[in-house]
Design a protein around this motif. Structure first.
Motif, PDB file in Angstrom:
ATOM      1  N   GLY A   1       0.826  -1.200   0.000  1.00 16.67           N
ATOM      2  CA  GLY A   1       0.000   0.000   0.000  1.00 16.67           C
ATOM      3  C   GLY A   1       0.859   1.248   0.000  1.00 16.67           C
ATOM      4  O   GLY A   1       0.646   2.179  -0.790  1.00 16.67           O
ATOM      5  N   ALA A   2       1.841   1.249   0.896  1.00 21.42           N
ATOM      6  CA  ALA A   2       2.711   2.405   1.020  1.00 21.42           C
ATOM      7  C   ALA A   2       3.482   2.642  -0.281  1.00 21.42           C
ATOM      8  O   ALA A   2       3.617   3.777  -0.749  1.00 21.42           O
ATOM      9  CB  ALA A   2       3.677   2.212   2.176  1.00 21.42           C
ATOM     10  N   LEU A   3       3.939   1.536  -0.898  1.00 19.25           N
ATOM     11  CA  LEU A   3       4.703   1.667  -2.144  1.00 19.25           C
ATOM     12  C   LEU A   3       3.828   2.218  -3.269  1.00 19.25           C
ATOM     13  O   LEU A   3       4.267   3.061  -4.059  1.00 19.25           O
ATOM     14  CB  LEU A   3       5.295   0.309  -2.551  1.00 19.25           C
ATOM     15  N   ALA A   4       2.567   1.753  -3.324  1.00 17.66           N
ATOM     16  CA  ALA A   4       1.653   2.229  -4.359  1.00 17.66           C
ATOM     17  C   ALA A   4       1.441   3.728  -4.213  1.00 17.66           C
ATOM     18  O   ALA A   4       1.527   4.492  -5.176  1.00 17.66           O
ATOM     19  CB  ALA A   4       0.316   1.486  -4.265  1.00 17.66           C
ATOM     20  N   LEU A   5       1.194   4.138  -2.964  1.00 21.59           N
ATOM     21  CA  LEU A   5       0.992   5.557  -2.688  1.00 21.59           C
ATOM     22  C   LEU A   5       2.237   6.339  -3.094  1.00 21.59           C
ATOM     23  O   LEU A   5       2.161   7.379  -3.745  1.00 21.59           O
ATOM     24  CB  LEU A   5       0.712   5.744  -1.194  1.00 21.59           C
ATOM     25  N   LEU A   6       3.388   5.773  -2.721  1.00 21.04           N
ATOM     26  CA  LEU A   6       4.659   6.415  -3.019  1.00 21.04           C
ATOM     27  C   LEU A   6       4.809   6.611  -4.528  1.00 21.04           C
ATOM     28  O   LEU A   6       5.205   7.687  -4.995  1.00 21.04           O
ATOM     29  CB  LEU A   6       5.802   5.551  -2.473  1.00 21.04           C
ATOM     30  N   ALA A   7       4.453   5.581  -5.290  1.00 25.44           N
ATOM     31  CA  ALA A   7       4.607   5.632  -6.746  1.00 25.44           C
ATOM     32  C   ALA A   7       3.793   6.789  -7.315  1.00 25.44           C
ATOM     33  O   ALA A   7       4.278   7.554  -8.166  1.00 25.44           O
ATOM     34  CB  ALA A   7       4.166   4.304  -7.364  1.00 25.44           C
ATOM     35  N   VAL A   8       2.555   6.931  -6.843  1.00 30.20           N
ATOM     36  CA  VAL A   8       1.699   8.013  -7.329  1.00 30.20           C
ATOM     37  C   VAL A   8       2.314   9.363  -7.001  1.00 30.20           C
ATOM     38  O   VAL A   8       2.456  10.236  -7.868  1.00 30.20           O
ATOM     39  CB  VAL A   8       0.289   7.898  -6.692  1.00 30.20           C
ATOM     40  N   VAL A   9       2.729   9.515  -5.717  1.00 26.01           N
ATOM     41  CA  VAL A   9       3.313  10.778  -5.278  1.00 26.01           C
ATOM     42  C   VAL A   9       4.543  11.103  -6.106  1.00 26.01           C
ATOM     43  O   VAL A   9       4.715  12.232  -6.585  1.00 26.01           O
ATOM     44  CB  VAL A   9       3.656  10.721  -3.776  1.00 26.01           C
ATOM     45  N   VAL A  10       5.381  10.086  -6.305  1.00 21.38           N
ATOM     46  CA  VAL A  10       6.620  10.288  -7.058  1.00 21.38           C
ATOM     47  C   VAL A  10       6.305  10.768  -8.471  1.00 21.38           C
ATOM     48  O   VAL A  10       6.908  11.717  -8.978  1.00 21.38           O
ATOM     49  CB  VAL A  10       7.447   8.982  -7.094  1.00 21.38           C
ATOM     50  N   ALA A  11       5.328  10.126  -9.106  1.00 17.58           N
ATOM     51  CA  ALA A  11       4.974  10.492 -10.473  1.00 17.58           C
ATOM     52  C   ALA A  11       4.535  11.952 -10.534  1.00 17.58           C
ATOM     53  O   ALA A  11       4.979  12.716 -11.394  1.00 17.58           O
ATOM     54  CB  ALA A  11       3.865   9.572 -10.989  1.00 17.58           C
ATOM     55  N   VAL A  12       3.674  12.342  -9.585  1.00 16.68           N
ATOM     56  CA  VAL A  12       3.167  13.716  -9.566  1.00 16.68           C
ATOM     57  C   VAL A  12       4.310  14.700  -9.350  1.00 16.68           C
ATOM     58  O   VAL A  12       4.473  15.677 -10.103  1.00 16.68           O
ATOM     59  CB  VAL A  12       2.102  13.873  -8.453  1.00 16.68           C
ATOM     60  N   VAL A  13       5.135  14.399  -8.329  1.00 16.17           N
ATOM     61  CA  VAL A  13       6.235  15.300  -7.995  1.00 16.17           C
ATOM     62  C   VAL A  13       7.206  15.428  -9.171  1.00 16.17           C
ATOM     63  O   VAL A  13       7.652  16.525  -9.519  1.00 16.17           O
ATOM     64  CB  VAL A  13       6.977  14.789  -6.742  1.00 16.17           C
ATOM     65  N   ASP A  14       7.477  14.304  -9.784  1.00 10.37           N
ATOM     66  CA  ASP A  14       8.429  14.308 -10.893  1.00 10.37           C
ATOM     67  C   ASP A  14       7.903  15.188 -12.018  1.00 10.37           C
ATOM     68  O   ASP A  14       8.639  15.961 -12.624  1.00 10.37           O
ATOM     69  CB  ASP A  14       8.659  12.880 -11.377  1.00 10.37           C
ATOM     70  N   ALA A  15       6.593  15.066 -12.279  1.00  5.19           N
ATOM     71  CA  ALA A  15       5.985  15.883 -13.331  1.00  5.19           C
ATOM     72  C   ALA A  15       6.103  17.358 -12.962  1.00  5.19           C
ATOM     73  O   ALA A  15       6.512  18.191 -13.783  1.00  5.19           O
ATOM     74  CB  ALA A  15       4.528  15.470 -13.520  1.00  5.19           C
ATOM     75  N   LEU A  16       5.756  17.685 -11.719  1.00  2.82           N
ATOM     76  CA  LEU A  16       5.788  19.087 -11.282  1.00  2.82           C
ATOM     77  C   LEU A  16       7.188  19.677 -11.334  1.00  2.82           C
ATOM     78  O   LEU A  16       7.372  20.853 -11.592  1.00  2.82           O
ATOM     79  CB  LEU A  16       5.238  19.200  -9.855  1.00  2.82           C
ATOM     80  N   SER A  17       8.204  18.843 -11.042  1.00  3.66           N
ATOM     81  CA  SER A  17       9.575  19.358 -11.005  1.00  3.66           C
ATOM     82  C   SER A  17      10.256  19.214 -12.356  1.00  3.66           C
ATOM     83  O   SER A  17      11.458  19.325 -12.458  1.00  3.66           O
ATOM     84  CB  SER A  17      10.377  18.627  -9.927  1.00  3.66           C
ATOM     85  N   HIS A  18       9.474  18.938 -13.379  1.00  2.00           N
ATOM     86  CA  HIS A  18      10.003  18.777 -14.741  1.00  2.00           C
ATOM     87  C   HIS A  18      11.109  17.740 -14.797  1.00  2.00           C
ATOM     88  O   HIS A  18      12.153  17.974 -15.380  1.00  2.00           O
ATOM     89  CB  HIS A  18      10.495  20.119 -15.288  1.00  2.00           C
ATOM     90  N   GLY A  19      10.908  16.652 -14.109  1.00  5.14           N
ATOM     91  CA  GLY A  19      11.846  15.544 -14.226  1.00  5.14           C
ATOM     92  C   GLY A  19      13.098  15.667 -13.383  1.00  5.14           C
ATOM     93  O   GLY A  19      13.981  14.819 -13.448  1.00  5.14           O
ATOM     94  N   ALA A  20      13.174  16.693 -12.540  1.00  2.00           N
ATOM     95  CA  ALA A  20      14.389  16.856 -11.741  1.00  2.00           C
ATOM     96  C   ALA A  20      14.416  15.908 -10.546  1.00  2.00           C
ATOM     97  O   ALA A  20      15.468  15.614 -10.001  1.00  2.00           O
ATOM     98  CB  ALA A  20      14.501  18.302 -11.254  1.00  2.00           C
ATOM     99  N   PHE A  21      13.258  15.448 -10.144  1.00  2.00           N
ATOM    100  CA  PHE A  21      13.194  14.627  -8.927  1.00  2.00           C
ATOM    101  C   PHE A  21      13.694  13.214  -9.152  1.00  2.00           C
ATOM    102  O   PHE A  21      14.568  12.720  -8.451  1.00  2.00           O
ATOM    103  CB  PHE A  21      11.752  14.601  -8.421  1.00  2.00           C
ATOM    104  N   LEU A  22      13.126  12.599 -10.199  1.00  2.00           N
ATOM    105  CA  LEU A  22      13.391  11.174 -10.392  1.00  2.00           C
ATOM    106  C   LEU A  22      14.674  10.948 -11.181  1.00  2.00           C
ATOM    107  O   LEU A  22      14.680  10.316 -12.213  1.00  2.00           O
ATOM    108  CB  LEU A  22      12.198  10.540 -11.111  1.00  2.00           C
ATOM    109  N   THR A  23      15.777  11.500 -10.667  1.00  2.00           N
ATOM    110  CA  THR A  23      17.051  11.213 -11.304  1.00  2.00           C
ATOM    111  C   THR A  23      17.933  10.538 -10.279  1.00  2.00           C
ATOM    112  O   THR A  23      17.787  10.766  -9.074  1.00  2.00           O
ATOM    113  CB  THR A  23      17.759  12.510 -11.762  1.00  2.00           C
TER     114      THR A  23
END
Lengths: 505, 358
Positions: free
Chosen positions: B40-62
């Motif tokens: 559950g926590a990982l699923a939530l994390l995945a969603v949050v990560v996707a949103v954050v990554d989009a908002l930061s223009h890809g700077a987060f998920l590097t």
């Protein structure tokens, strides 16, 4: 009861069901209480009495069934709602704030005010009015922690009445009271019921029920077995209903003590100043012998065993286990010397409630389950499973938190903790307090088993029949000193009581 | 009669077998519940990560950014390890922030004044730091175990004394390492860099490795050793633990010593990173470490807790800081968000427990 027409019940609980994860605690319990009635609720530990009362007090919400007050179905969704309905609850462990004065405890949550300020003189006036009405005198200015148990109980009752309680639930009210205090309590109950206050009376002391209750309801395994007028329910029949089988003799036969058996515990001139002052206590316990410590509450019995067990540090005197002097007193040293101490307060001192059965069982002997500091869980589990089967501890598994077990089963876990060790002397402080008859018999059998293995036992008990029935010798304590000693048949109730009270026998 | 006995013996064996099966069942149920929570926590994390990554223009998920987050949380996570032990005994350690500073200043001064070099210098300096940190922890514990004073007070006093001492020793200035070569690898180095760089990873920062090792070691100590069991028992019911023959004073003392030792390790890593021991680097870190412990779900009432959960608590806080930086959220707002997240985490945890209980 006289032949008068029974009035409509004030309280009726109908088919109450309460399920906890893995346990059906209540499975359709029904009973009713009339105004001015004392209704006793009896059953073995784990039968569901406490759960039922917690439903009534709003501490738990029932999964099924109804509660009616004055023939109207009510919803009790919290302690506040219960209080508003006139339900007062007096738990075995009281709910007083220890550092608040009696007057503040009495009116807690209902303090009279003048503007934004507390009305001190008004509070004193109201509190003394309530106590005067009850006819009890308790100093209003003392903090609650300085009161005796009996006085605290009076304050609890007064507190319920200050909140206009019409029914008062009492859980084991006499467990820690002396005979005289019990008389005072019963007189008070009689007075209040004459004014229409109803009581639900939970007790394991079946012999006192004829004195106080009008009707008795027996509960077993979360179900109502039967409700009967007290006069129509003889004690042996009540016991049979509680355990679901008839219990023959109460106490097992103790094997005789070999007079050449070695002395396993020798206490010489023991003094302690930590609780009730203990002076110059000297006695011996032989292998295979049970020595009972009798006396009134506050006579220092517990203080003696606590000092022997290193729970408190003795101020003078020596303790020898199997002839060897115990040095540098602490629980750790006492255990190392071969002393096991089964405390009276299992929740406060015996168990870590947030740990499971396995962790509690091995706690005092964890070294035996560890190699290079690492705990071997498989070994722990094997031993715990053995003990669960041996002591017939009712638990879903060794991994269950002890918090979720009933009182009798919790006590068995405490015993398991000390039985897995190989102590020479077992000190039992109120070993059967607040536990049901079935579990009591099992604990007695276990003590006899220990005698067979050459252990010595010291037992403190406030229940006279228990001291007399389960001891080879009875030592009577009074005001911190040994007042008398009776061996075997010399120990009669009259003599022991006389010695404890300081009367010439 | 003998038949009866045999039957009873048979019953007992059977009852035992059932019990054992039940224990296994309970454990596997617990494991399954844990697994569900993790998923559950990982699923939530995945969603949050996707949103954050989009908002930061890809700077987060590097790889670079995430590695950076891990390196940033190192100090807090290491402090959190010791803090977890202390808090499980129903204590608290407010001195760890200043102990970072005191040990840092002492280690830097020491390193500047001894004729050692290389790994020997690193090792001896660490030992000196550990001695200071552990001794301070011991001093914290003595009034707690001997006089039953509240640890809040004794560690508060240590916090003030250690910081004052650090400033005095350093004359109010950071103590710069005259030759930092022995410490560079520890502070700023990467492991497996040549291997990982082609894959886009900068390598594993050396401090992160220290953190992982410490988390694993102390998680094992807490869950698998006698000492760990005693820590839980004391937090759950100190009197019952004492009467079971546990040397409560020794276990509690050790817990504060561990906390002081963890502060010393964090102090070494910080000193190695910045090339100096500074008397004000630790301000507020005691509260950060408590936040990590609490967000990880350890109860301040004692008796419950986990080192691994504290690591994840520190990670969560670190990720949050990082995300807010990437989104250019100003630092005042960051504090508000962080405070709110801590509150929500604790409230949710409490509600979950109540839901499970009834």
């Amino acid at each position: 009861m006289s032949g008068a027409v029974a009035p409509a019940p004030f309280l009726r609980m109908n088919g109450i069901v309460k399920t906890f994860p893995g346990v059906k605690a209540l499975d359709g319990v029904s009973f009713d209480v009339r105004a001015g009635e004392v209704h006793a609720l009896v059953g073995e530990n784990g039968a569901g009495k406490s759960t039922l009362m917690k439903v009534l007090a709003g501490a738990y919400r029932a999964d099924g069934g109804t509660v009616e007050i004055d023939e109207r179905v009510v919803t009790i969704d919290g302690p506040k709602a219960a209080e508003a309905l006139g339900i007062g609850m007096i738990y075995q462990e009281f709910n007083l704030v220890p550092d608040l004065r009696v007057v503040d405890n009495l009116l807690l949550g209902h303090e009279p005010v003048r503007g934004v300020f507390l009305d001190r003189s008004g509070a004193v006036a109201r509190a003394s009015a309530i106590l005067a009405e009850l006819g009890v005198s308790v100093p209003l200015d003392l903090p609650a922690r300085r009161l005796t148990v009996a006085q605290q109980q009076m304050v609890e009752i007064a507190k319920s009445l200050a909140r206009k309680a019409r029914i008062i639930v009492m859980d084991e009210p006499t467990a820690a009271l002396t005979e005289r205090e019990i008389d005072a309590l019963f007189a008070l109950i009689q007075k209040l019921r004459a004014q229409g206050v109803a009581f639900v009376y939970i007790s394991h002391r079946l012999e006192e029920l004829p004195r106080i209750s009008d009707r008795i309801t027996v509960i077993r395994d979360g179900r109502t077995i039967e409700t009967r007028p007290t006069a129509a329910l003889p004690q042996h029949e009540m016991v049979a209903m509680m355990v679901g089988r008839s219990l023959a003799t109460h106490f097992p036969k103790l094997p005789p003590v070999d007079e050449h058996a070695p002395v396993v515990l020798s206490v010489r001139g023991l003094c302690a100043q930590t609780g009730v002052a203990v002076h110059d206590v000297t006695f011996d316990v032989r292998a295979g012998e049970i020595v009972g410590l009798a006396g009134l509450v506050g006579a220092g019995r517990t203080d003696v065993v606590r000092a022997v067990a290193g729970a408190d540090v003795p101020s003078a005197g020596d303790v020898f286990v199997q002839g060897r002097r115990v040095v540098a007193y602490s629980p750790h040293d006492a255990i190392g010397a071969g002393i096991a101490f089964i405390t009276e307060d299992r929740k406060g001192q015996g168990l870590v409630l947030g740990m499971n059965v396995r962790e509690n069982t091995t706690l005092a002997h964890l070294g035996r389950f560890a190699r290079h500091g690492f705990v071997d869980r498989t070994k722990e589990e094997a031993t715990t499973t053995d003990e669960i089967a041996e002591l017939r501890i009712r638990t879903p598994s060794s991994e269950q938190l002890v918090r979720n077990l009933s009182g009798g089963n919790q006590q068995k876990v405490v015993l398991a903790k000390w039985l897995i060790g190989d102590a020479a002397v077992y000190l039992f402080d109120e070993p059967t307090r607040g536990i049901d008859i079935g579990a009591k018999a099992e604990i007695y059998a276990l003590m006899v088993g220990l005698l067979g293995r050459g252990k010595g036992i010291v037992m403190v008990s406030s229940e006279l029949p228990e001291v007399l029935g389960m001891s080879h010798r009875v030592l009577v304590m009074r005001q911190g000193r040994l007042a008398a000693e009776f061996a075997g048949t010399e120990a009669t109730p009259e003599r022991v009581i006389a010695a404890a009270a300081g009367l010439a026998a | 009669m003998s038949v009866n006995d045999a039957a009873r013996a048979g019953d007992a064996t059977q009852a035992k077998a059932t019990l054992e099966a039940d224990a296994r069942g309970a454990r596997s149920r617990q494991n399954r519940a844990l697994l569900l929570r993790v998923i559950g926590a990982l699923a939530l994390l995945a969603v949050v990560v996707a949103v954050v990554d989009a908002l930061s223009h890809g700077a987060f998920l590097t790889a670079g950014n995430l590695t950076n987050v891990l390196r940033q949380i190192t100090y807090n996570a290491i402090l959190g390890i010791g803090q977890t032990f202390v808090i499980i005994t129903a204590g608290i350690d407010l001195s760890v922030g200043s102990l970072i500073e005191l040990t840092g200043v002492v280690m830097a001064t020491f390193a500047n004044n001894v004729p050692f070099h290389g790994p020997l210098l690193l090792g001896v300096t660490l030992l000196v730091g550990l001695a200071v940190g552990c001794f301070a922890g011991f001093v914290n514990a003595v009034p707690v175990v001997r006089l039953n004073l509240p640890p809040f007070i004794t560690t508060l006093a240590m916090m003030l004394m250690a910081r004052g001492l650090a400033f005095k020793l350093a004359h109010g200035q950071p103590v710069t390492l005259t030759d930092s070569t022995a410490f560079d690898a520890t502070g700023t180095g990467f492991l497996f860099a040549p291997l990982l760089r082609p894959l886009g990873f900068p390598g594993i920062p050396v401090p992160v490795l220290w953190m992982i090792v410490l988390v694993v070691v102390f998680a094992v100590v807490l869950t698998r050793t006698r000492f760990g069991r005693y820590v839980f028992a004391i937090g759950g019911n100190e009197e019952a633990a004492r009467l079971a023959g546990i040397n409560v004073a020794r276990v509690k003392t050790l817990v504060y010593v561990i906390s002081g030792g963890c502060a010393a390790v964090a102090g070494l890593l910080l000193m190695a990173r910045f090339g100096s021991g500074s008397p004000n680097t630790g301000i507020g870190s005691e509260l950060q470490s408590i936040a990590a412990v609490v967000v990880g779900g350890t109860s301040l009432m004692g008796g419950r807790g986990s080192v691994v959960a504290t690591f994840f608590g520190a990670l969560l806080i670190g990720l949050l800081n990082n995300v807010m930086n990437l989104l250019n959220i100003e630092s005042y707002t960051q504090d508000i968000v962080l405070g709110a997240v801590i509150l929500v985490a604790v409230v949710v945890d409490e509600l979950r427990k109540r839901y499970l209980r009834t």
